[in-house]
Design a protein around this motif. Structure first.
Motif, PDB file in Angstrom:
ATOM      1  N   MET A   1       0.847  -1.208   0.000  1.00 58.73           N
ATOM      2  CA  MET A   1       0.000   0.000   0.000  1.00 58.73           C
ATOM      3  C   MET A   1       0.873   1.245   0.000  1.00 58.73           C
ATOM      4  N   SER A   2       0.589   2.157  -0.911  1.00 61.69           N
ATOM      5  CA  SER A   2       1.380   3.383  -0.983  1.00 61.69           C
ATOM      6  C   SER A   2       0.976   4.346   0.135  1.00 61.69           C
ATOM      7  N   TYR A   3       1.924   5.174   0.517  1.00 60.18           N
ATOM      8  CA  TYR A   3       1.717   6.146   1.589  1.00 60.18           C
ATOM      9  C   TYR A   3       1.823   7.532   0.959  1.00 60.18           C
ATOM     10  N   GLY A   4       0.724   8.287   1.038  1.00 53.91           N
ATOM     11  CA  GLY A   4       0.696   9.604   0.428  1.00 53.91           C
ATOM     12  C   GLY A   4       0.126  10.657   1.341  1.00 53.91           C
ATOM     13  N   LEU A   5      -0.412  11.697   0.749  1.00 53.21           N
ATOM     14  CA  LEU A   5      -0.923  12.836   1.505  1.00 53.21           C
ATOM     15  C   LEU A   5      -2.024  12.423   2.477  1.00 53.21           C
TER      16      LEU A   5
ATOM     17  N   LEU B   1       9.961   7.912   0.332  1.00 48.93           N
ATOM     18  CA  LEU B   1       9.579   8.038   1.738  1.00 48.93           C
ATOM     19  C   LEU B   1       9.275   9.488   2.113  1.00 48.93           C
ATOM     20  N   PHE B   2       9.022  10.315   1.109  1.00 50.42           N
ATOM     21  CA  PHE B   2       8.809  11.735   1.380  1.00 50.42           C
ATOM     22  C   PHE B   2       7.712  11.950   2.413  1.00 50.42           C
ATOM     23  N   TRP B   3       6.530  11.348   2.189  1.00 50.87           N
ATOM     24  CA  TRP B   3       5.391  11.576   3.087  1.00 50.87           C
ATOM     25  C   TRP B   3       5.522  10.792   4.382  1.00 50.87           C
ATOM     26  N   SER B   4       5.870   9.522   4.290  1.00 50.47           N
ATOM     27  CA  SER B   4       5.825   8.640   5.466  1.00 50.47           C
ATOM     28  C   SER B   4       6.949   8.886   6.448  1.00 50.47           C
ATOM     29  N   ARG B   5       8.100   9.280   5.942  1.00 50.57           N
ATOM     30  CA  ARG B   5       9.242   9.475   6.823  1.00 50.57           C
ATOM     31  C   ARG B   5       9.591  10.943   7.011  1.00 50.57           C
ATOM     32  N   HIS B   6       9.897  11.615   5.910  1.00 50.09           N
ATOM     33  CA  HIS B   6      10.479  12.951   6.026  1.00 50.09           C
ATOM     34  C   HIS B   6       9.453  14.038   6.336  1.00 50.09           C
ATOM     35  N   ALA B   7       8.339  14.067   5.608  1.00 52.17           N
ATOM     36  CA  ALA B   7       7.334  15.104   5.862  1.00 52.17           C
ATOM     37  C   ALA B   7       6.686  14.919   7.229  1.00 52.17           C
TER      38      ALA B   7
END
Length: 215
Positions: free
Chosen positions: A1-5, A48-54
């Motif tokens: 499953m993708s992790y997004g906004l 990993l922009f949304w799930s980790r860094h943002a």
């Protein structure tokens, strides 16, 4: 499953307006574009922009004083947490995020995102030692993956001593860092509280304040 906004908003537990989402997406897009020719983050980190860094960055808004408007980020690098925070703080009247980055290519990237996304940010292409206490009084000073605490606290000392709260991302080796930072904490001159991270079960946020500010 993708992790997004949508998943980011759910896990953050704070409102994310459409305008804030657009600013974050501008940041994400420019990071991907720049990373094709400039080494800002590892290739796998873009996924990993949304799930980790943002999420790791935005969680500081849950911890900081609610009235905090003036933020300073040391060693801003690829913009975490500074640019994420600025994406949210753009809707807070009078808010500003100052960013200190000594490497020219990273400073240019930060400036491009500030301009493209219309962020309340200001870039200082300086070494942290040369920045000192900076421009005026700050409410919060942040740093992520910059240095161990025994070096980080002296970097932040001029800002902490003027009343700012420090919010510093740390990892699994925090216990060793805390032990090594005893002298940097000046034998009780600063109070360090360890908080859990929303984005990583091994991660922690260290909140540092001048002891007299808490009495």
């Amino acid at each position: 499953m993708s992790y997004g906004l949508a998943e980011f908003t759910r896990d953050l537990g704070l409102p994310v307006s459409q305008e804030t989402a657009q600013r974050l997406e501008t940041f994400r897009r420019l990071l991907a574009e720049w990373n094709e020719h400039t080494n800002l983050v590892g290739p796998k980190e873009l996924d990993l922009f949304w799930s980790r860094h943002a999420l790791d960055s935005a969680q500081l808004l849950r911890i900081a004083p609610p009235e905090a408007k003036r933020w300073i980020d040391l060693g801003s690098g690829a913009g975490f947490p500074a640019l994420v925070l600025a994406c949210f703080l753009a809707e807070r009247e009078g808010a500003v995020v100052h960013m200190v980055e000594s490497i020219g290519k990273k400073a240019r990237f930060l400036n491009e995102v500030i301009q493209a996304a219309g962020l309340p940010g200001q870039m200082f292409n300086l070494r942290i030692e040369d920045f000192g206490a900076g421009s005026g009084r700050y409410d919060v000073v942040t740093a992520r993956a910059l240095a161990p605490l025994n070096r980080l606290i002296p970097y932040a000392k001029p800002i902490l001593d003027r009343g700012a709260q420090g919010l510093f991302h740390k990892g699994a080796d925090l216990d060793a860092e805390m032990a090594a930072a005893n002298d940097a904490l000046s034998g009780g001159a600063y109070q360090a509280d360890v908080l859990e991270s929303l984005s990583d079960p091994r991660g922690r946020i260290v909140r540092v304040t001048k002891a007299s500010a808490r009495s």
